[in-house]
Design a protein around this motif. Structure first.
Motif, mmCIF file in Angstrom:
data_model
loop_
_atom_site.group_PDB
_atom_site.id
_atom_site.type_symbol
_atom_site.label_atom_id
_atom_site.label_comp_id
_atom_site.label_asym_id
_atom_site.label_seq_id
_atom_site.Cartn_x
_atom_site.Cartn_y
_atom_site.Cartn_z
ATOM 1 N N ALA A 77 0.832 -1.210 0.000
ATOM 2 C CA ALA A 77 0.000 0.000 0.000
ATOM 3 C C ALA A 77 0.864 1.258 0.000
ATOM 4 O O ALA A 77 0.582 2.223 -0.723
ATOM 5 C CB ALA A 77 -0.926 -0.012 1.218
ATOM 6 N N LEU A 78 1.935 1.256 0.800
ATOM 7 C CA LEU A 78 2.834 2.412 0.823
ATOM 8 C C LEU A 78 3.553 2.579 -0.505
ATOM 9 O O LEU A 78 3.724 3.700 -1.004
ATOM 10 C CB LEU A 78 3.851 2.246 1.958
ATOM 11 N N TYR A 79 3.965 1.459 -1.106
ATOM 12 C CA TYR A 79 4.688 1.504 -2.373
ATOM 13 C C TYR A 79 3.823 2.112 -3.464
ATOM 14 O O TYR A 79 4.239 3.062 -4.163
ATOM 15 C CB TYR A 79 5.137 0.096 -2.759
ATOM 16 N N TYR A 80 2.613 1.589 -3.641
ATOM 17 C CA TYR A 80 1.757 2.087 -4.727
ATOM 18 C C TYR A 80 1.188 3.464 -4.408
ATOM 19 O O TYR A 80 0.872 4.231 -5.329
ATOM 20 C CB TYR A 80 0.644 1.090 -5.021
ATOM 21 N N GLY A 81 1.072 3.791 -3.140
ATOM 22 C CA GLY A 81 0.681 5.150 -2.791
ATOM 23 C C GLY A 81 1.734 6.171 -3.223
ATOM 24 O O GLY A 81 1.397 7.244 -3.739
ATOM 25 N N GLN A 82 3.013 5.819 -3.030
ATOM 26 C CA GLN A 82 4.085 6.710 -3.459
ATOM 27 C C GLN A 82 4.161 6.786 -4.980
ATOM 28 O O GLN A 82 4.376 7.861 -5.556
ATOM 29 C CB GLN A 82 5.424 6.226 -2.884
ATOM 30 N N ARG A 83 3.967 5.649 -5.659
ATOM 31 C CA ARG A 83 3.963 5.665 -7.118
ATOM 32 C C ARG A 83 2.812 6.522 -7.651
ATOM 33 O O ARG A 83 2.975 7.244 -8.640
ATOM 34 C CB ARG A 83 3.830 4.235 -7.660
ATOM 35 N N LEU A 84 1.656 6.447 -6.995
ATOM 36 C CA LEU A 84 0.513 7.256 -7.416
ATOM 37 C C LEU A 84 0.821 8.747 -7.325
ATOM 38 O O LEU A 84 0.436 9.537 -8.198
ATOM 39 C CB LEU A 84 -0.705 6.915 -6.565
ATOM 40 N N ARG A 85 1.552 9.149 -6.268
ATOM 41 C CA ARG A 85 1.913 10.555 -6.101
ATOM 42 C C ARG A 85 2.816 11.046 -7.231
ATOM 43 O O ARG A 85 2.776 12.231 -7.588
ATOM 44 C CB ARG A 85 2.618 10.764 -4.759
ATOM 45 N N ARG A 86 3.622 10.150 -7.801
ATOM 46 C CA ARG A 86 4.557 10.549 -8.855
ATOM 47 C C ARG A 86 3.922 10.540 -10.242
ATOM 48 O O ARG A 86 4.349 11.281 -11.116
ATOM 49 C CB ARG A 86 5.775 9.617 -8.855
ATOM 50 N N TRP A 87 2.935 9.664 -10.460
ATOM 51 C CA TRP A 87 2.336 9.580 -11.787
ATOM 52 C C TRP A 87 1.590 10.872 -12.111
ATOM 53 O O TRP A 87 0.852 11.400 -11.285
ATOM 54 C CB TRP A 87 1.348 8.420 -11.866
ATOM 55 N N GLY A 88 1.784 11.376 -13.344
ATOM 56 C CA GLY A 88 1.059 12.564 -13.769
ATOM 57 C C GLY A 88 1.313 12.864 -15.236
ATOM 58 O O GLY A 88 2.175 12.255 -15.877
ATOM 59 N N TYR A 89 0.553 13.808 -15.778
ATOM 60 C CA TYR A 89 0.716 14.187 -17.183
ATOM 61 C C TYR A 89 0.460 15.676 -17.336
ATOM 62 O O TYR A 89 -0.260 16.303 -16.546
ATOM 63 C CB TYR A 89 -0.216 13.383 -18.082
ATOM 64 N N PHE A 90 1.100 16.241 -18.377
ATOM 65 C CA PHE A 90 0.959 17.671 -18.649
ATOM 66 C C PHE A 90 0.837 17.861 -20.153
ATOM 67 O O PHE A 90 1.680 17.385 -20.930
ATOM 68 C CB PHE A 90 2.171 18.443 -18.125
ATOM 69 N N LEU A 91 -0.198 18.538 -20.582
ATOM 70 C CA LEU A 91 -0.424 18.819 -21.986
ATOM 71 C C LEU A 91 0.083 20.214 -22.311
ATOM 72 O O LEU A 91 -0.343 21.195 -21.701
ATOM 73 C CB LEU A 91 -1.919 18.715 -22.304
ATOM 74 N N PHE A 92 1.044 20.303 -23.261
ATOM 75 C CA PHE A 92 1.504 21.623 -23.705
ATOM 76 C C PHE A 92 1.127 21.815 -25.169
ATOM 77 O O PHE A 92 0.433 20.975 -25.762
ATOM 78 C CB PHE A 92 3.007 21.804 -23.468
ATOM 79 N N ASP A 93 1.557 22.886 -25.777
ATOM 80 C CA ASP A 93 1.054 23.273 -27.087
ATOM 81 C C ASP A 93 1.181 22.178 -28.134
ATOM 82 O O ASP A 93 0.237 21.888 -28.868
ATOM 83 C CB ASP A 93 1.776 24.540 -27.582
ATOM 84 N N ASP A 94 2.349 21.563 -28.228
ATOM 85 C CA ASP A 94 2.609 20.624 -29.323
ATOM 86 C C ASP A 94 2.863 19.196 -28.878
ATOM 87 O O ASP A 94 3.340 18.374 -29.675
ATOM 88 C CB ASP A 94 3.817 21.105 -30.138
ATOM 89 N N GLY A 95 2.606 18.866 -27.610
ATOM 90 C CA GLY A 95 2.900 17.512 -27.185
ATOM 91 C C GLY A 95 2.425 17.203 -25.781
ATOM 92 O O GLY A 95 1.596 17.917 -25.202
ATOM 93 N N LEU A 96 2.987 16.135 -25.226
ATOM 94 C CA LEU A 96 2.564 15.614 -23.933
ATOM 95 C C LEU A 96 3.790 15.252 -23.103
ATOM 96 O O LEU A 96 4.778 14.744 -23.637
ATOM 97 C CB LEU A 96 1.689 14.366 -24.135
ATOM 98 N N ALA A 97 3.714 15.507 -21.797
ATOM 99 C CA ALA A 97 4.759 15.107 -20.854
ATOM 100 C C ALA A 97 4.160 14.123 -19.858
ATOM 101 O O ALA A 97 3.060 14.351 -19.338
ATOM 102 C CB ALA A 97 5.323 16.327 -20.129
ATOM 103 N N ILE A 98 4.859 13.022 -19.600
ATOM 104 C CA ILE A 98 4.418 11.989 -18.652
ATOM 105 C C ILE A 98 5.446 11.903 -17.538
ATOM 106 O O ILE A 98 6.648 11.766 -17.800
ATOM 107 C CB ILE A 98 4.272 10.624 -19.343
ATOM 108 N N ARG A 99 4.976 11.973 -16.303
ATOM 109 C CA ARG A 99 5.870 11.897 -15.140
ATOM 110 C C ARG A 99 5.574 10.630 -14.353
ATOM 111 O O ARG A 99 4.410 10.277 -14.145
ATOM 112 C CB ARG A 99 5.670 13.120 -14.240
ATOM 113 N N HIS A 100 6.635 9.951 -13.896
ATOM 114 C CA HIS A 100 6.471 8.756 -13.057
ATOM 115 C C HIS A 100 7.743 8.573 -12.238
ATOM 116 O O HIS A 100 8.752 9.257 -12.449
ATOM 117 C CB HIS A 100 6.182 7.521 -13.912
#
Length: 504
Positions: free
Chosen positions: A409-432
């Protein structure tokens, strides 16, 4: 070089013997654990290390290495064609490689001290679709480099640029000093590979009886009788030994950074970025900006503490190696990171890559945590508890099925905090990531294909997994709203189809 010479098969310089000898040494070193340790154990078990036996083994290794180098030199030839470069090489099996100039992703140069003194370079060519450098030309002169550059650029040969010299007219975009080498060394994530190799070697040596006897003799000589030690003394010695091991390890990593990245410069040459670095062997890497496929930003724990990042730019790779052709800038401030990323990403503003702007990333759905925890945390714990109950196990082993769901639970909770995405003008950024973070950025026009996948459970939640494929590999963004995934897919396909700029 005349057009006639372009069409003729040419042999590499006799100085290439240095390269082929070094190549054989690398092969031996790479297979040391698999070959060297059993050989070492065989010698120990069949009579030890006599001078005659060691001399024979050394002479055999030298003979095989020199024979291989001479055979490779005699059998290596290359030719410049109108549309492609061709290489013939091999000892027992001959092979010919043909690479079209249009497929070449990068032209990288390296020169050891001998080559630098004599004015020659080793040229390695990365091309789209291969898993490694397809063509390597050892010990070729600057005229060969100039001809190859001209063939790639479809222009007349010009004065070659074989390395980034201190008097380069272009102001360096990034320049690293001695202090930066220390920071690179203590923050390197590649140290885990070194630890794995060191651990394997230690395990192989530790299994030998002679090593056990040597350790006992060493302890008795330098530390004395340990039979009557108190717990405090044992803890003190263990702590001191651990501190010494960590210190030596850090020194080794810093020394490695000096060898690989000393004098690092990054030059912006309008249509390409060129880096040069090296204390012993000077390496020059070229990144044609039009052929960059994905930008990766790495921030480990030490990077975050130092307020720095490592940047890698991925070019077209083979199906089995996403990291082939990686162009690396080992240490960057936030300002330098934005400047380099903006050049790679067609002028898009990249402030979302800076640490204060991390909150700009949209998190994936929290169902990610529940789905992974049930599959990898709760289910194994139930199966383990059932197995323990059936075989009637008592004692501390019951802590495993009790603690595992909490750890998961602690492991996947920390991974969840890191996962994310950002849409900019010409593309996509993925964070993990887990403790550190990795941000992967790509332009929509570089998209090869994009898929949106729904399972029955995801459909009930209105979620989907998005997979984006570029020539540098595939990247997955899980557990995002279905409508967001569909919008991303439509945008990517529209931009890829409508962009007049080629993807590679």
């Amino acid at each position: 070089m005349t057009p006639l010479a372009d069409r003729q098969w040419q042999r590499v310089s006799p100085l290439s013997l240095v390269f082929f000898v070094a190549d054989m040494v690398r092969v031996i070193a790479r297979n040391f654990i698999q070959v060297g340790v059993p050989t070492f154990a065989f010698l120990v078990s069949t009579g030890g290390f006599s001078r005659e036996r060691l001399t024979m083994i050394g002479a055999a290794i030298v003979l095989v290495t020199l024979t291989y180098a001479i055979a490779m030199y005699l059998n290596t030839r290359f030719r410049f064609g109108d549309e492609r470069i061709m290489l013939r090489t091999g000892v027992f099996s001959r092979k010919q490689l043909d690479v079209e100039y249009a497929r070449i992703q990068a032209l990288n140069l390296s020169a050891n001290p001998i080559y630098r003194w004599l004015g020659v370079n080793t040229v390695s060519i990365d091309s789209a679709g291969s898993t490694d450098s397809e063509i390597v030309l050892p010990a070729v002169g600057d005229d060969i480099v100039a001809t190859l550059r001209a063939k790639i650029d479809r222009q007349e040969p010009v004065a070659p640029v074989s390395a980034i010299e201190p008097d380069d007219e272009s102001a360096p975009l990034i320049q690293l000093g001695a202090t930066d080498m220390v920071k690179i060394g203590i923050s390197s994530q590649r140290s885990l590979v070194f630890l794995a190799v060191l651990g394997s070697a230690f395990g192989a040596v530790e299994s030998q009886r002679w090593a056990e006897r040597w350790l006992d003799d060493w302890l008795s000589t330098w530390i004395g009788d340990t039979d009557h030690w108190s717990l405090v003394e044992w803890v003190g010695i263990a702590t001191g030994g651990l501190f010494l091991a960590v210190l030596l390890f850090v020194i080794a990593m810093i020394a490695s950074a000096f060898v690989r990245y000393y004098g690092f410069k990054l030059i912006d040459r309008t249509t390409e970025l060129v880096s040069g670095a090296g204390l012993i062997t000077y390496r020059t890497q070229t990144l044609p900006l039009s052929k960059a496929q994905r930008l990766d930003v790495q921030r480990g724990l030490v990077h975050q503490w130092l307020k720095r990042a490592e940047l890698g730019v991925q070019q077209a790779a083979g199906a089995t190696n996403d990291d082939k052709g990686e162009f690396v800038v080992p240490l960057l401030t936030d300002t330098g990171l934005s400047d380099v990323a903006e050049r790679v990403l067609d002028g898009n503003r990249c402030r979302f890559l800076q640490r204060p702007a991390g909150a700009a990333f949209q998190r994936i759905h929290r169902y990610y945590w529940l789905a992974n925890w049930r599959r990898s945390g709760l289910l194994p714990a139930i199966l383990c508890a059932g197995f323990f109950y059936q075989i009637d196990i008592d004692g501390w082993l019951w802590a495993l099925p009790i603690l595992w769901p909490l750890i998961s639970a602690l492991y996947y909770g920390q991974r969840l905090r890191r996962w994310g995405y950002f849409l900019f003008d010409d593309g996509l950024a993925i964070r993990h990531g887990l403790l550190g973070e990795t941000i992967e950025v790509f332009l929509w026009r570089k998209t090869q294909f994009i898929t949106v996948r729904e399972t029955p459970l995801l459909a009930r939640k209105g979620l989907a997994h998005l997979t984006v494929a570029t020539a540098a590999g595939r990247r997955r963004l899980p557990f995002i709203p279905r409508e967001v995934a569909t919008a991303f897919a439509n945008t990517a396909l529209l931009r890829a189809e409508s962009s007049p700029t080629p993807w590679i």
